[in-house]
Scaffold this motif. Structure first.
Motif, PDB file in Angstrom:
ATOM      1  N   ARG A  18      10.413  -2.971  -7.901  1.00  0.00           N
ATOM      2  CA  ARG A  18      11.616  -3.151  -8.711  1.00  0.00           C
ATOM      3  C   ARG A  18      12.749  -3.731  -7.859  1.00  0.00           C
ATOM      4  NH1 ARG A  18      10.333   2.054 -10.941  1.00  0.00           N
ATOM      5  NH2 ARG A  18      11.959   2.978  -9.638  1.00  0.00           N
ATOM      6  N   GLN A  19      12.885  -3.243  -6.635  1.00  0.00           N
ATOM      7  CA  GLN A  19      13.958  -3.739  -5.767  1.00  0.00           C
ATOM      8  C   GLN A  19      13.675  -5.166  -5.289  1.00  0.00           C
ATOM      9  OE1 GLN A  19      14.894  -0.680  -2.753  1.00  0.00           O
ATOM     10  NE2 GLN A  19      14.452   0.857  -4.336  1.00  0.00           N
ATOM     11  N   LEU A  20      12.409  -5.492  -5.030  1.00  0.00           N
ATOM     12  CA  LEU A  20      12.059  -6.860  -4.649  1.00  0.00           C
ATOM     13  C   LEU A  20      12.420  -7.828  -5.773  1.00  0.00           C
ATOM     14  CD1 LEU A  20       8.929  -8.057  -2.771  1.00  0.00           C
ATOM     15  CD2 LEU A  20       9.487  -9.138  -4.932  1.00  0.00           C
ATOM     16  N   HIS A  21      12.108  -7.428  -7.006  1.00  0.00           N
ATOM     17  CA  HIS A  21      12.420  -8.278  -8.159  1.00  0.00           C
ATOM     18  C   HIS A  21      13.927  -8.387  -8.351  1.00  0.00           C
ATOM     19  CE1 HIS A  21      13.122  -8.956 -12.533  1.00  0.00           C
ATOM     20  NE2 HIS A  21      12.179  -9.859 -12.357  1.00  0.00           N
ATOM     21  N   ALA A  22      14.643  -7.264  -8.237  1.00  0.00           N
ATOM     22  CA  ALA A  22      16.094  -7.280  -8.426  1.00  0.00           C
ATOM     23  C   ALA A  22      16.792  -8.141  -7.380  1.00  0.00           C
ATOM     24  CB  ALA A  22      16.640  -5.852  -8.382  1.00  0.00           C
ATOM     25  N   ALA A  23      16.197  -8.254  -6.187  1.00  0.00           N
ATOM     26  CA  ALA A  23      16.776  -9.071  -5.121  1.00  0.00           C
ATOM     27  C   ALA A  23      16.492 -10.564  -5.311  1.00  0.00           C
ATOM     28  CB  ALA A  23      16.241  -8.614  -3.764  1.00  0.00           C
ATOM     29  N   CYS A  42       0.847  -1.197   0.000  1.00  0.00           N
ATOM     30  CA  CYS A  42       0.000   0.000   0.000  1.00  0.00           C
ATOM     31  C   CYS A  42       0.880   1.244   0.000  1.00  0.00           C
ATOM     32  CB  CYS A  42      -0.997  -0.006   1.155  1.00  0.00           C
ATOM     33  SG  CYS A  42      -0.365  -0.552   2.747  1.00  0.00           S
ATOM     34  N   LEU A  43       1.935   1.179  -0.807  1.00  0.00           N
ATOM     35  CA  LEU A  43       2.747   2.348  -1.128  1.00  0.00           C
ATOM     36  C   LEU A  43       2.096   3.089  -2.285  1.00  0.00           C
ATOM     37  CD1 LEU A  43       6.103   0.406  -1.062  1.00  0.00           C
ATOM     38  CD2 LEU A  43       5.536   2.228   0.576  1.00  0.00           C
ATOM     39  N   VAL A  44       2.481   4.346  -2.470  1.00  0.00           N
ATOM     40  CA  VAL A  44       1.860   5.196  -3.482  1.00  0.00           C
ATOM     41  C   VAL A  44       2.782   5.379  -4.683  1.00  0.00           C
ATOM     42  CG1 VAL A  44       1.004   7.526  -3.983  1.00  0.00           C
ATOM     43  CG2 VAL A  44       0.461   6.433  -1.802  1.00  0.00           C
ATOM     44  N   GLY A  45       2.251   5.102  -5.881  1.00  0.00           N
ATOM     45  CA  GLY A  45       2.883   5.496  -7.125  1.00  0.00           C
ATOM     46  C   GLY A  45       4.353   5.154  -7.244  1.00  0.00           C
ATOM     47  N   GLY A  46       5.196   6.181  -7.245  1.00  0.00           N
ATOM     48  CA  GLY A  46       6.623   6.000  -7.426  1.00  0.00           C
ATOM     49  C   GLY A  46       7.252   5.168  -6.333  1.00  0.00           C
ATOM     50  N   HIS A  73       5.522   1.922 -14.413  1.00  0.00           N
ATOM     51  CA  HIS A  73       6.773   2.378 -13.812  1.00  0.00           C
ATOM     52  C   HIS A  73       7.530   1.241 -13.120  1.00  0.00           C
ATOM     53  CE1 HIS A  73       5.094   6.323 -14.634  1.00  0.00           C
ATOM     54  NE2 HIS A  73       6.280   6.822 -14.395  1.00  0.00           N
ATOM     55  N   ILE A  74       6.831   0.199 -12.721  1.00  0.00           N
ATOM     56  CA  ILE A  74       7.521  -0.980 -12.184  1.00  0.00           C
ATOM     57  C   ILE A  74       8.269  -1.692 -13.295  1.00  0.00           C
ATOM     58  CG2 ILE A  74       7.205  -3.238 -11.093  1.00  0.00           C
ATOM     59  CD1 ILE A  74       4.732  -2.079  -9.695  1.00  0.00           C
ATOM     60  N   GLY A  75       7.640  -1.798 -14.457  1.00  0.00           N
ATOM     61  CA  GLY A  75       8.228  -2.516 -15.584  1.00  0.00           C
ATOM     62  C   GLY A  75       7.642  -3.910 -15.725  1.00  0.00           C
ATOM     63  N   GLN A 123       8.863  -6.986 -16.308  1.00  0.00           N
ATOM     64  CA  GLN A 123       9.433  -8.135 -15.610  1.00  0.00           C
ATOM     65  C   GLN A 123       9.194  -8.068 -14.109  1.00  0.00           C
ATOM     66  OE1 GLN A 123      13.565  -8.459 -16.700  1.00  0.00           O
ATOM     67  NE2 GLN A 123      13.093  -9.424 -18.665  1.00  0.00           N
ATOM     68  N   ALA A 124       9.412  -6.901 -13.524  1.00  0.00           N
ATOM     69  CA  ALA A 124       9.282  -6.786 -12.067  1.00  0.00           C
ATOM     70  C   ALA A 124       7.832  -6.871 -11.613  1.00  0.00           C
ATOM     71  CB  ALA A 124       9.904  -5.482 -11.582  1.00  0.00           C
ATOM     72  N   ALA A 125       6.886  -6.455 -12.471  1.00  0.00           N
ATOM     73  CA  ALA A 125       5.473  -6.449 -12.074  1.00  0.00           C
ATOM     74  C   ALA A 125       4.773  -7.770 -12.336  1.00  0.00           C
ATOM     75  CB  ALA A 125       4.730  -5.340 -12.822  1.00  0.00           C
ATOM     76  N   GLU A 126       5.334  -8.599 -13.203  1.00  0.00           N
ATOM     77  CA  GLU A 126       4.636  -9.817 -13.601  1.00  0.00           C
ATOM     78  C   GLU A 126       4.317 -10.685 -12.393  1.00  0.00           C
ATOM     79  OE1 GLU A 126       4.867 -13.236 -17.072  1.00  0.00           O
ATOM     80  OE2 GLU A 126       6.557 -11.883 -16.741  1.00  0.00           O
ATOM     81  N   GLY A 127       3.063 -11.076 -12.271  1.00  0.00           N
ATOM     82  CA  GLY A 127       2.619 -11.920 -11.164  1.00  0.00           C
ATOM     83  C   GLY A 127       2.014 -11.158 -10.009  1.00  0.00           C
ATOM     84  N   MET A 128       2.072  -9.815 -10.018  1.00  0.00           N
ATOM     85  CA  MET A 128       1.394  -9.044  -8.979  1.00  0.00           C
ATOM     86  C   MET A 128      -0.116  -9.085  -9.211  1.00  0.00           C
ATOM     87  SD  MET A 128       3.748  -5.614  -8.509  1.00  0.00           S
ATOM     88  CE  MET A 128       2.712  -5.083  -7.111  1.00  0.00           C
ATOM     89  N   TRP A 129      -0.887  -8.892  -8.141  1.00  0.00           N
ATOM     90  CA  TRP A 129      -2.343  -8.915  -8.228  1.00  0.00           C
ATOM     91  C   TRP A 129      -2.912  -7.561  -7.811  1.00  0.00           C
ATOM     92  CZ3 TRP A 129      -5.522 -13.873  -7.340  1.00  0.00           C
ATOM     93  CH2 TRP A 129      -4.876 -14.971  -7.910  1.00  0.00           C
TER      94      TRP A 129
END
Length: 480
Positions: A334-339, A323-327, A359-361, A363-369
């Motif tokens: 992005r950092q969760l995916h990079a890790a 429940c973070l906002v936008g950016g 803005h996530i991109g 690859q990093a967003a794939e699989g989010m709900w």
């Protein structure tokens, strides 16, 4: 359209192909404005930072057209609207880079405000002034350009249909910069200098808490249309967005069934809406026989989430409520995916819309709900027609529409229908006429309820490459 043009040249100590390839990668930041972009495909978002008054001012552009190795054309969205053409020409052992920047005439007033000025309206002009208070800077700045586009599209449609009570609508825009204090200052400017008749708003609930007493004191109808924490009806304030209970009761059991995990972690910004999401998460997860293993709230505009990621790993949570906002949401994912954590940790985004996913991109967003009232991928005739009008008005590389941004489109149409029903824009009569007013738009039929909420469809969706896959329609939100 009368544009203002700026030009500049710089010589880069590299061959043309290397200079071109460096754009968006952070090299030679003095001419790329610290641009960051995944790749130069048309429609891709480009994050930039302009030196205004000696302070870096974050902005968003979008790739419009490219000639590989020769030219990049961007459509600028914030902090002003316009076009940037970047040409690359061989110059001995290096490359001459020429930038031509245009600022559209409609952005002159916002630019004047950035530089400390303002252009006031004539209070005697026979128009209905719609104040749009949104965010062009800060964490919520990812939403502003599409919010304004959707608002202008609705205004144009209402005016093409004869306006309201024989008067055209005029949109006046304010930018809260994701700052409550700035939001209050902008609301006062819209009211006192531009004499707006109502306000439609997409900003954080922190700004809403700051502006609400002033709006109530001066009697302004205030339509707050994005995702929010809910609350009791309050005079002329309407909260029409999705609320945590409606979202989580649809997402939590579905994600637990799909992924098999029962341990959750909540990460949000430190203000009223994310904390309401966190409180609701504890209840819903417990009801579904899961457990919230960790909870963290960070200031708006947080960009470093290393410590939070370590906490998630230590907690052994398999599922995250973001429940973070936008950016901020984009930076975290992005950092969760990079890790390398995406395979064992899946995220539900309470504010995961097309702008944030963009803005996530991919690859990093794939699989989010996500659970929201609108997605661009809705396969309905109304949505296809709406998107065709949107692209015809703003071009194929315009910022993506989302539930957050499209909500103002319906909000303005509902305001127009309420005023026509009341036969006046006088606030008390208008507000009294709104219950029962309906509009069928891109998300389906929406209706103002007797308690001032908005009855609307909700959809469960999963982020995939290029957008969202609608998994199910999840009934109605806003049922009294």
């Amino acid at each position: 359209m009368a544009d203002i043009l700026f030009t500049a040249e710089v010589t880069v100590p590299a061959p043309r192909d290397a200079a071109y390839a460096a754009f968006g990668g952070g090299r030679w930041a003095d001419w790329t404005f610290e641009a960051k972009v995944e790749d130069l495909r048309p429609g891709r978002a480009v994050r930039v930072a302009f030196p205004v008054g000696g302070v870096p001012l974050a902005g968003i552009a979008r790739v419009h057209r490219v000639l590989p190795g020769q030219r990049i054309v961007l459509r600028h969205e914030t902090p002003w609207r316009g076009r940037v053409i970047i040409d690359f020409e061989p110059d001995g052992a290096g490359t001459r880079v020429r930038l031509v920047t245009s600022i559209e005439d409609g952005s002159i007033a916002p630019l004047a405000r950035l530089l400390g000025g303002d252009l006031a309206d004539d209070p005697d002009e026979d128009v209905i002034r719609i104040g749009l208070l949104t965010s062009y800077h800060g964490s919520a700045g990812v939403f502003g350009p599409a919010v304004e586009n959707c608002a202008r599209l609705a205004v144009d449609e209402v005016n093409a249909d004869g306006g309201v009570l024989g008067m055209p609508l005029r949109l006046v825009v304010g930018d809260d910069a994701t700052s409550p204090a700035t939001g209050l200052s902008e609301l006062k400017r819209l009211h006192l200098r531009h004499h707006v008749d109502m306000v439609i708003a997409v900003h954080t609930s922190a700004t809403l808490d700051a502006v609400r007493p002033y709006a109530r004191r001066v009697g302004l109808p205030y339509f707050y249309t994005p995702v929010n924490e809910g609350g009791k009806p309050a005079g002329r304030l309407f909260r029409w967005g999705e609320v945590p209970g409606d979202q989580l009761r649809r997402a939590v059991p579905a994600m637990m069934r799909e992924h098999g995990g029962r341990g959750w972690y909540v990460i949000g910004n430190d203000y009223v809406w994310p904390r309401a999401v966190g409180a609701c998460s504890r209840v819903v997860v417990d009801d579904e026989h899961g457990k919230v293993l960790g909870e963290r709230y960070v200031p708006l505009s947080t960009t470093d989430f290393d410590e939070v990621l370590e906490s998630i790993v230590d907690s052994k949570a398999e599922l995250v409520v973001n429940c973070l906002v936008g950016g901020d949401a984009a930076a975290f994912e992005r950092q969760l995916h990079a890790a390398g954590l995406r395979q064992q940790v899946r995220s539900f985004g309470a504010l995961l819309d097309e702008a944030t996913r963009d803005h996530i991109g991919d690859q990093a967003a794939e699989g989010m709900w996500s659970v929201l009232g609108y997605f661009m991928d809705l396969p309905t005739t109304e949505n296809r027609d709406f998107l065709a009008r949107y692209r015809a008005a703003y071009g194929p590389s315009a910022p993506p529409v989302s539930s957050v941004t499209e909500s103002v489109y319906e909000g303005i149409h509902l305001y127009a229908r309420g005023a026509r029903t009341a036969g006046t824009i006088e606030p008390a009569s208008l507000v009294g006429a709104l219950p029962g007013v309906s509009f069928t738009g891109p998300r389906g039929p929406v209706t103002v309820t007797s308690t001032g909420r908005l009855r609307q469809p909700l959809y469960l969706a999963e982020a995939v490459a290029g957008g969202f896959r609608i998994r199910a329609e999840q009934g109605l939100a806003g049922i009294d």
